[in-house]
Design a protein around this motif. Structure first.
Motif, PDB file in Angstrom:
ATOM      1  N   GLU A  42     -26.610  11.966  50.912  1.00 46.83           N
ATOM      2  CA  GLU A  42     -25.172  11.919  51.197  1.00 46.83           C
ATOM      3  C   GLU A  42     -24.452  13.123  50.585  1.00 46.83           C
ATOM      4  OE1 GLU A  42     -24.039   8.059  49.769  1.00 46.83           O
ATOM      5  OE2 GLU A  42     -24.924   7.048  51.505  1.00 46.83           O
ATOM      6  N   LEU A  43     -24.855  13.525  49.386  1.00 47.49           N
ATOM      7  CA  LEU A  43     -24.270  14.709  48.769  1.00 47.49           C
ATOM      8  C   LEU A  43     -24.610  15.963  49.588  1.00 47.49           C
ATOM      9  CD1 LEU A  43     -22.760  16.104  46.452  1.00 47.49           C
ATOM     10  CD2 LEU A  43     -24.959  16.218  45.240  1.00 47.49           C
ATOM     11  N   ALA A  44     -25.873  16.069  49.974  1.00 43.48           N
ATOM     12  CA  ALA A  44     -26.280  17.208  50.801  1.00 43.48           C
ATOM     13  C   ALA A  44     -25.491  17.229  52.101  1.00 43.48           C
ATOM     14  CB  ALA A  44     -27.777  17.142  51.091  1.00 43.48           C
ATOM     15  N   LEU A  45     -25.328  16.063  52.717  1.00 38.50           N
ATOM     16  CA  LEU A  45     -24.592  15.979  53.967  1.00 38.50           C
ATOM     17  C   LEU A  45     -23.144  16.427  53.792  1.00 38.50           C
ATOM     18  CD1 LEU A  45     -24.497  15.217  56.942  1.00 38.50           C
ATOM     19  CD2 LEU A  45     -24.010  12.852  56.242  1.00 38.50           C
ATOM     20  N   ALA A  46     -22.538  16.086  52.684  1.00 37.52           N
ATOM     21  CA  ALA A  46     -21.157  16.506  52.434  1.00 37.52           C
ATOM     22  C   ALA A  46     -21.049  18.032  52.429  1.00 37.52           C
ATOM     23  CB  ALA A  46     -20.655  15.924  51.113  1.00 37.52           C
ATOM     24  N   TYR A  47     -22.004  18.699  51.791  1.00 35.34           N
ATOM     25  CA  TYR A  47     -21.974  20.166  51.766  1.00 35.34           C
ATOM     26  C   TYR A  47     -22.295  20.759  53.136  1.00 35.34           C
ATOM     27  CZ  TYR A  47     -21.341  20.325  46.741  1.00 35.34           C
ATOM     28  OH  TYR A  47     -20.824  20.194  45.484  1.00 35.34           O
ATOM     29  N   PHE A  48     -23.240  20.177  53.835  1.00 38.48           N
ATOM     30  CA  PHE A  48     -23.568  20.667  55.176  1.00 38.48           C
ATOM     31  C   PHE A  48     -22.371  20.512  56.107  1.00 38.48           C
ATOM     32  CE2 PHE A  48     -27.683  21.069  53.576  1.00 38.48           C
ATOM     33  CZ  PHE A  48     -28.550  21.592  54.527  1.00 38.48           C
ATOM     34  N   GLU A  49     -21.697  19.360  56.032  1.00 40.82           N
ATOM     35  CA  GLU A  49     -20.529  19.146  56.889  1.00 40.82           C
ATOM     36  C   GLU A  49     -19.396  20.086  56.511  1.00 40.82           C
ATOM     37  OE1 GLU A  49     -19.989  14.882  56.697  1.00 40.82           O
ATOM     38  OE2 GLU A  49     -21.218  14.637  58.509  1.00 40.82           O
ATOM     39  N   ARG A  50     -19.261  20.390  55.232  1.00 41.89           N
ATOM     40  CA  ARG A  50     -18.240  21.363  54.816  1.00 41.89           C
ATOM     41  C   ARG A  50     -18.572  22.737  55.388  1.00 41.89           C
ATOM     42  NH1 ARG A  50     -16.573  24.345  49.835  1.00 41.89           N
ATOM     43  NH2 ARG A  50     -14.409  24.816  50.266  1.00 41.89           N
ATOM     44  N   ALA A  51     -19.832  23.109  55.381  1.00 41.30           N
ATOM     45  CA  ALA A  51     -20.235  24.390  55.977  1.00 41.30           C
ATOM     46  C   ALA A  51     -19.905  24.417  57.469  1.00 41.30           C
ATOM     47  CB  ALA A  51     -21.720  24.643  55.744  1.00 41.30           C
ATOM     48  N   LEU A  52     -20.078  23.280  58.128  1.00 43.91           N
ATOM     49  CA  LEU A  52     -19.699  23.208  59.544  1.00 43.91           C
ATOM     50  C   LEU A  52     -18.194  23.415  59.705  1.00 43.91           C
ATOM     51  CD1 LEU A  52     -21.811  20.210  60.906  1.00 43.91           C
ATOM     52  CD2 LEU A  52     -22.278  22.659  61.122  1.00 43.91           C
ATOM     53  N   GLN A  53     -17.409  22.790  58.825  1.00 41.67           N
ATOM     54  CA  GLN A  53     -15.953  22.961  58.867  1.00 41.67           C
ATOM     55  C   GLN A  53     -15.557  24.417  58.655  1.00 41.67           C
ATOM     56  OE1 GLN A  53     -14.574  20.310  55.820  1.00 41.67           O
ATOM     57  NE2 GLN A  53     -14.835  18.472  57.075  1.00 41.67           N
ATOM     58  N   LEU A  54     -16.362  25.149  57.904  1.00 44.60           N
ATOM     59  CA  LEU A  54     -16.098  26.558  57.652  1.00 44.60           C
ATOM     60  C   LEU A  54     -16.545  27.446  58.810  1.00 44.60           C
ATOM     61  CD1 LEU A  54     -17.160  26.731  53.895  1.00 44.60           C
ATOM     62  CD2 LEU A  54     -14.830  26.824  54.814  1.00 44.60           C
ATOM     63  N   GLY A  55     -17.093  26.815  59.859  1.00 46.57           N
ATOM     64  CA  GLY A  55     -17.455  27.556  61.063  1.00 46.57           C
ATOM     65  C   GLY A  55     -18.883  28.062  61.119  1.00 46.57           C
ATOM     66  N   HIS A  56     -19.781  27.446  60.361  1.00 51.26           N
ATOM     67  CA  HIS A  56     -21.159  27.924  60.299  1.00 51.26           C
ATOM     68  C   HIS A  56     -22.142  27.127  61.152  1.00 51.26           C
ATOM     69  CE1 HIS A  56     -20.398  30.873  57.202  1.00 51.26           C
ATOM     70  NE2 HIS A  56     -19.773  29.961  56.467  1.00 51.26           N
ATOM     71  N   GLY A  57     -21.672  26.401  62.128  1.00 52.34           N
ATOM     72  CA  GLY A  57     -22.555  25.556  62.932  1.00 52.34           C
ATOM     73  C   GLY A  57     -23.693  26.282  63.610  1.00 52.34           C
ATOM     74  N   THR A  58     -23.460  27.501  64.060  1.00 50.26           N
ATOM     75  CA  THR A  58     -24.507  28.252  64.749  1.00 50.26           C
ATOM     76  C   THR A  58     -25.281  29.180  63.818  1.00 50.26           C
ATOM     77  OG1 THR A  58     -22.941  29.983  65.393  1.00 50.26           O
ATOM     78  CG2 THR A  58     -23.286  28.171  66.960  1.00 50.26           C
ATOM     79  N   LEU A  68     -20.656  25.695  48.789  1.00 46.21           N
ATOM     80  CA  LEU A  68     -20.818  25.343  47.388  1.00 46.21           C
ATOM     81  C   LEU A  68     -19.702  25.916  46.504  1.00 46.21           C
ATOM     82  CD1 LEU A  68     -24.649  25.895  46.998  1.00 46.21           C
ATOM     83  CD2 LEU A  68     -23.441  23.740  47.368  1.00 46.21           C
ATOM     84  N   HIS A  69     -18.803  26.688  47.099  1.00 45.29           N
ATOM     85  CA  HIS A  69     -17.729  27.300  46.319  1.00 45.29           C
ATOM     86  C   HIS A  69     -16.612  26.338  45.982  1.00 45.29           C
ATOM     87  CE1 HIS A  69     -19.395  31.274  46.417  1.00 45.29           C
ATOM     88  NE2 HIS A  69     -19.546  31.206  47.727  1.00 45.29           N
ATOM     89  N   GLY A  70     -16.602  25.167  46.582  1.00 43.51           N
ATOM     90  CA  GLY A  70     -15.563  24.175  46.301  1.00 43.51           C
ATOM     91  C   GLY A  70     -16.202  22.805  46.248  1.00 43.51           C
ATOM     92  N   PRO A  71     -15.399  21.784  46.037  1.00 44.06           N
ATOM     93  CA  PRO A  71     -15.947  20.416  45.958  1.00 44.06           C
ATOM     94  C   PRO A  71     -16.489  19.939  47.293  1.00 44.06           C
ATOM     95  CG  PRO A  71     -13.555  20.362  45.947  1.00 44.06           C
ATOM     96  CD  PRO A  71     -13.951  21.819  45.880  1.00 44.06           C
ATOM     97  N   ALA A  72     -17.506  19.134  47.239  1.00 39.19           N
ATOM     98  CA  ALA A  72     -18.051  18.538  48.472  1.00 39.19           C
ATOM     99  C   ALA A  72     -17.018  17.592  49.048  1.00 39.19           C
ATOM    100  CB  ALA A  72     -19.338  17.785  48.166  1.00 39.19           C
ATOM    101  N   ARG A  73     -16.982  17.543  50.328  1.00 43.83           N
ATOM    102  CA  ARG A  73     -16.038  16.646  51.005  1.00 43.83           C
ATOM    103  C   ARG A  73     -16.836  15.646  51.819  1.00 43.83           C
ATOM    104  NH1 ARG A  73     -11.543  21.131  52.625  1.00 43.83           N
ATOM    105  NH2 ARG A  73     -11.715  22.191  50.661  1.00 43.83           N
ATOM    106  N   GLY A  74     -16.718  14.394  51.459  1.00 42.47           N
ATOM    107  CA  GLY A  74     -17.497  13.374  52.141  1.00 42.47           C
ATOM    108  C   GLY A  74     -16.729  12.682  53.200  1.00 42.47           C
TER     109      GLY A  74
END
Length: 74
Positions: A42-58, A68-74
């Motif tokens: 779940e922690l890993a997923l929070a960071y992965f989803e944050r990366a997606l929010q930052l536009g890194h899906g592709t 990892l520069h800010g808090p994980a968002r679950g």
């Protein structure tokens, strides 16, 4: 991957962050369904989803380091 992170070059031909994120979502779901401690996925997923929010899906998995520069968002 270390060089990719240092130079912030996350484009590649292996596997996109979208695909990795879906795999982790599956692990989280299976953990819940089988009463397995899911805190780590779940922690890993929070960071992965944050990366997606930052536009890194592709981008490749190394792009998660930007999340990892800010808090994980679950």
């Amino acid at each position: 991957m270390q060089e990719d992170v240092v130079h912030r070059q996350f484009k590649g031909t292996d596997c996109t962050l979208d695909i990795h994120t879906n795999a982790i979502r599956h692990i989280v779901r299976l953990s819940r369904e089988n009463s397995v401690d899911g805190r780590l996925p779940e922690l890993a997923l929070a960071y992965f989803e944050r990366a997606l929010q930052l536009g890194h899906g592709t981008d490749e998995i190394a792009a998660v380091f930007n999340a990892l520069h800010g808090p994980a968002r679950g």
